[in-house]
Design a protein around this motif. Structure first.
Motif, mmCIF file in Angstrom:
data_model
loop_
_atom_site.group_PDB
_atom_site.id
_atom_site.type_symbol
_atom_site.label_atom_id
_atom_site.label_comp_id
_atom_site.label_asym_id
_atom_site.label_seq_id
_atom_site.Cartn_x
_atom_site.Cartn_y
_atom_site.Cartn_z
ATOM 1 N N ARG A 1 17.427 60.908 -18.799
ATOM 2 C CA ARG A 1 18.069 62.220 -18.863
ATOM 3 C C ARG A 1 17.853 62.840 -20.242
ATOM 4 O O ARG A 1 17.623 62.142 -21.216
ATOM 5 N N ALA B 1 14.309 61.954 -21.209
ATOM 6 C CA ALA B 1 13.386 62.415 -20.172
ATOM 7 C C ALA B 1 12.236 63.212 -20.781
ATOM 8 O O ALA B 1 11.082 63.086 -20.353
ATOM 9 N N ASP B 2 12.549 64.036 -21.789
ATOM 10 C CA ASP B 2 11.490 64.805 -22.452
ATOM 11 C C ASP B 2 10.486 63.883 -23.141
ATOM 12 O O ASP B 2 9.270 64.087 -23.049
ATOM 13 N N SER C 1 8.276 62.140 -20.581
ATOM 14 C CA SER C 1 7.215 62.995 -20.057
ATOM 15 C C SER C 1 5.968 62.912 -20.933
ATOM 16 O O SER C 1 4.846 62.790 -20.418
ATOM 17 N N ALA D 1 9.268 57.754 -14.012
ATOM 18 C CA ALA D 1 9.512 59.149 -14.407
ATOM 19 C C ALA D 1 9.740 60.030 -13.190
ATOM 20 O O ALA D 1 10.652 60.872 -13.180
ATOM 21 N N SER E 1 13.109 59.114 -11.562
ATOM 22 C CA SER E 1 14.194 59.543 -12.448
ATOM 23 C C SER E 1 14.459 61.031 -12.288
ATOM 24 O O SER E 1 15.619 61.471 -12.195
ATOM 25 N N GLU E 2 13.376 61.806 -12.261
ATOM 26 C CA GLU E 2 13.527 63.254 -12.109
ATOM 27 C C GLU E 2 14.227 63.585 -10.798
ATOM 28 O O GLU E 2 15.086 64.476 -10.733
ATOM 29 N N ALA F 1 17.953 65.392 -10.432
ATOM 30 C CA ALA F 1 18.042 66.643 -9.682
ATOM 31 C C ALA F 1 18.852 66.504 -8.403
ATOM 32 O O ALA F 1 19.181 67.508 -7.763
ATOM 33 N N ALA G 1 2.662 66.384 -10.529
ATOM 34 C CA ALA G 1 3.456 66.931 -11.625
ATOM 35 C C ALA G 1 2.895 68.266 -12.107
ATOM 36 O O ALA G 1 3.638 69.155 -12.520
ATOM 37 N N ASP H 1 10.715 70.039 -6.670
ATOM 38 C CA ASP H 1 11.249 68.682 -6.578
ATOM 39 C C ASP H 1 10.092 67.695 -6.416
ATOM 40 O O ASP H 1 9.772 67.255 -5.309
ATOM 41 N N GLY I 1 9.771 64.631 -7.255
ATOM 42 C CA GLY I 1 10.145 63.307 -6.761
ATOM 43 C C GLY I 1 10.127 63.233 -5.253
ATOM 44 O O GLY I 1 9.647 62.248 -4.663
#
Length: 358
Positions: free
Chosen positions: A33, A37-38, A41, A215, A218-219, A223, A286, A293, A295
């Motif tokens: 998060r 998360a940034d 990425s 990743a 997680s996203e 969300a 991605a 979305d 994921g």
């Protein structure tokens, strides 16, 4: 660790499949998060670039040229990857949209547009005693061709769901194609080291994919997209992925025989023509589905990947036993010919060269 792998092999469980499932579980319990998360990425982008650099560094240009001469084999595999699969995906979409919902149905079609895998296609062909040199070249060609073909097919068949502009095209080139070309350009200095450190290289290969899996899931967890996925929809998606794989395996098997290929080539067509690449698919998703979305869109690919690994492991073991050359303990290994194709340390054995250079 060796004992643990032996136990998994006894029950027919691939350690890599277990690692992917564990990664999904970790992402569900501890998703990345905010700032984490940034940072993740950026790390995953670098990991995928490194993965394609290693692909380029391990593929001998001379071997690729030799393999390209077997054009009938490669055309058959490319037709399966980029013609048969999209047709199957379009047929499945009409059925799957009312059952799975529009996003998952688009994800199923997206997985059908992806290139073939590299490592597992070669590994299964080796275990089943197929044309290893042809598998190395076909899988590598498919991966490279997919960088251009998959976005075009996605734009044509998925319409407004896909974002294709100059920025996304540049991103794909920088993240996938450029690292591969750099690997090819520097392989005279790197190929020997990579050949001498294969366990470490394998860890980087698989670790990169696990990182991207974490990743993506997680996203989706952050969300909240997984809350809308009922057990029945998940089971329906599993059944659809299994049906797609069964259709691809059946068609490639019949086509190889009808087109007059020998047994080794038919094995290569089945294993290279029925696969879809998680390593290429996740970063492409991605980029192509930015802001959506992702994921949920890649969930069909994730499930298909597990099914193809388990099914093709069983097939490769059975076909290898028929030839009397099955690997001890049922563990999938590439043989020396495949290693030489990647390292450039000489030509494969004469019979394999004869199959490729016809």
């Amino acid at each position: 660790m060796t004992a643990f792998r032996a136990v998994l092999a006894r029950f027919g469980v691939d350690p890599y499949i277990l690692a992917i499932l564990t990664t999904v579980g970790v992402a569900a319990l501890l998703p990345a998060r905010g700032g984490v998360a940034d940072g993740l990425s950026g790390v995953t982008t670098a990991a995928i670039a490194l993965l394609f650099f290693l692909y380029g560094a391990r593929l001998s240009p001379r071997a690729a040229l030799d393999g390209a001469r077997h054009w009938r084999l490669h055309l058959t595999i490319m037709a399966s990857t980029f013609v048969l699969f999209p047709a199957l995906g379009l047929a499945a979409r009409a059925i799957s949209t009312p059952v799975l919902g529009p996003e998952l149905a688009k994800g199923v079609l997206f997985l059908c547009l992806l290139p073939s895998t590299v490592q597992s296609s070669i590994a299964f062909t080796s275990l089943a005693r197929g044309n290893i040199a042809g598998a190395v070249c076909a899988a590598s060609f498919s991966s490279l061709l997919g960088i251009a073909v998959t976005p075009v097919l996605a734009s044509a068949l998925l319409g407004g769901s896909v974002r294709i502009d100059a920025g996304s095209a540049v991103t794909l080139v920088l993240q996938l194609l450029l690292p591969f070309l750099l690997g090819q350009a520097t392989r005279r200095w790197t190929s020997g080291w990579l050949a001498a450190h294969k366990p470490a290289v394998t860890m980087v290969d698989r670790g990169s994919i696990l990182l991207v899996v974490y990743a993506a899931f997680s996203e989706g967890m952050v969300a909240g997209v997984w809350h809308s996925l009922s057990p029945w929809r998940l089971l329906a998606l599993l059944a659809l992925c299994a049906a797609l794989l069964a259709a691809a395996l059946g068609v490639t098997g019949v086509a190889g025989a009808r087109l007059g290929f020998d047994r080794a080539d038919r094995i290569t067509i089945v294993f290279c023509g029925s696969k879809k690449s998680l390593a290429s698919g996740l970063p492409m998703a991605a980029v192509l589905f930015a802001g959506k979305d992702v994921g949920l869109m890649v969930l069909p690919l994730m499930l298909f990947h597990q099914i193809q690994l388990m099914t093709c492991t069983a097939l490769a073991r059975r076909w290898g036993r028929r030839s009397g050359h099955d690997q001890p303990g049922g563990v999938v290994h590439r043989d020396a010919a495949a290693d030489r194709m990647h390292s450039g340390g000489g030509d494969p054995t004469a019979p394999q060269n004869a199959r490729v250079a016809r």
